[in-house]
Design a protein around this motif. Sequence first.
Motif, mmCIF file in Angstrom:
data_model
loop_
_atom_site.group_PDB
_atom_site.id
_atom_site.type_symbol
_atom_site.label_atom_id
_atom_site.label_comp_id
_atom_site.label_asym_id
_atom_site.label_seq_id
_atom_site.Cartn_x
_atom_site.Cartn_y
_atom_site.Cartn_z
ATOM 1 N N GLN A 8 99.743 3.683 16.467
ATOM 2 C CA GLN A 8 98.618 3.570 17.413
ATOM 3 C C GLN A 8 98.566 4.785 18.335
ATOM 4 O O GLN A 8 97.510 5.160 18.833
ATOM 5 C CB GLN A 8 98.744 2.297 18.260
ATOM 6 C CG GLN A 8 98.508 1.002 17.491
ATOM 7 C CD GLN A 8 97.102 0.908 16.893
ATOM 8 O OE1 GLN A 8 96.140 1.470 17.414
ATOM 9 N NE2 GLN A 8 96.980 0.199 15.768
ATOM 10 N N CYS A 420 90.069 4.982 11.996
ATOM 11 C CA CYS A 420 90.163 5.149 13.448
ATOM 12 C C CYS A 420 90.245 3.793 14.145
ATOM 13 O O CYS A 420 90.912 3.644 15.164
ATOM 14 C CB CYS A 420 88.951 5.906 13.982
ATOM 15 S SG CYS A 420 88.847 7.586 13.358
ATOM 16 N N LYS A 423 93.936 2.145 12.480
ATOM 17 C CA LYS A 423 95.060 3.035 12.163
ATOM 18 C C LYS A 423 95.806 2.555 10.910
ATOM 19 O O LYS A 423 97.030 2.474 10.872
ATOM 20 C CB LYS A 423 96.048 3.136 13.341
ATOM 21 C CG LYS A 423 95.415 3.528 14.677
ATOM 22 C CD LYS A 423 95.298 5.017 14.815
ATOM 23 C CE LYS A 423 94.365 5.451 15.912
ATOM 24 N NZ LYS A 423 94.798 5.287 17.243
#
Length: 441
Positions: A8, A420, A423
Amino acid sequence: MKSFKLPQSLLLGTATAATQIEGGDKNSNWYYWSLAGKINNNESSIVAANHYNRYLEDIELMDNLNQEIYRMSIEWSRIEPSRDEWSEEGVAHYRDELTQLLKCNIKPLVTLHHFSCPQWFQEIGGFLSDEAVALFLRFTEKVVVELGDLIEEYCTINEPNVFVNDTYMDGKYPPGEYNNIRHYFKASKNLIIAHVEAYKLIHKLREQRGYTNTKVGFAHHIAYFDLKTKNPLTKLSKKMMDYSFHTMFLKGMVEGKLVFPLGSKVIDKGIFCDFLGVNYYSRHLIHSSLNPATLFGEVKVEANLADDKLNDLGWEIYPEGLFYVCEEIYNKYQLPIYITENGMPDSKDTKRAKFIYDHLYQVKSLIDKGIKVERYYHWSFMDNLEWNDGYGPRFGLVEVNYQTLERKVRNSGHFYAKICENKVVTEEMIEEYINKSGDNL
Ligand code: BGC
């Protein structure tokens, strides 16, 4: 292909540069370069993707695509269109753009010099001028004083090595000189000094204003130089190419040292980068040559590569190179790495999703090995002016129709947006965005 996770803490986004997308600027040297017919097909920077007028719509799209970070540049000629004349309109424009990004929780990284400059600066010699460093610092100061409350992260100069090469050796960028090695080195020296001084100035100005989280670096173009044959001449050639294209700039911009043939001076003591910006695109294979002017080597693409290993400009797609160049630079300096550019021209968008998969997989491997890669900026958010190559090469996750200026997210853009968001790359995503798009070739 298998699923994988990214931490992250790795921030994901895209990169662009003002001249390549904004349009409308008649004070930039690239506008004059267009007028001189130096861009492929006589194309011009005057409209580009019209981002200057459509930035709100474009930022909304970035937000919809789950972007966390965005690397953009501020055009010097918009802020100082004529020498000593500062444009309030230009400053207000970027204030609005940056505010909008921050509202959407997209963190900007701002480049101050991305290949273009005001025409007046070009006319006094650009980075060859003895005034260049002082003038660049004045512009830097203006940006930090006027907009520094909105910008924590700065990239002083984009690819100084490519810039001097394409300007003074290959004649592609204004003023278009060929094999002028003296100018190559003189401009390199000024760019290095400009970076070191700008690094100090930005920190000082932001500190005076009570900000503590400033980060400053530059974007280094690092090619992976590989040897065609391991004979002593290619080995020597690789050493010299690495030195003049990579190391000389790192010594200057990271360590503050001017090294041979730029001199032997310490500009200042310290480390002048808070992160290492890496722009990575391809592998360059070195073949030996007897020509001392080309450092006894010739850079070529491997012959007979399969089509899926080449992008639309004929550059080799070589994801492992990203691993090698990041590992090497990290071992040298142990600074956090921002991959400030990585991408490919792919007008049919049949290879880009796989390209993203393969390169992010390398990023994951680097992080697993303890190498601190903190950011990845895909080049590019949208189709743009590929400098002297014009509008043909399509680097965007978002397609731009240059007739209507309509934007359309490509398959690879949707794939990247999904990564995005969570992740992670799942098997379903591989099937949907890579395998299926491959079938549609
Ligand atoms: C530059 C970009 C360019 C990209 C693709 C980099 O050298 O920073 O401006 O569009 O590569 O060629």
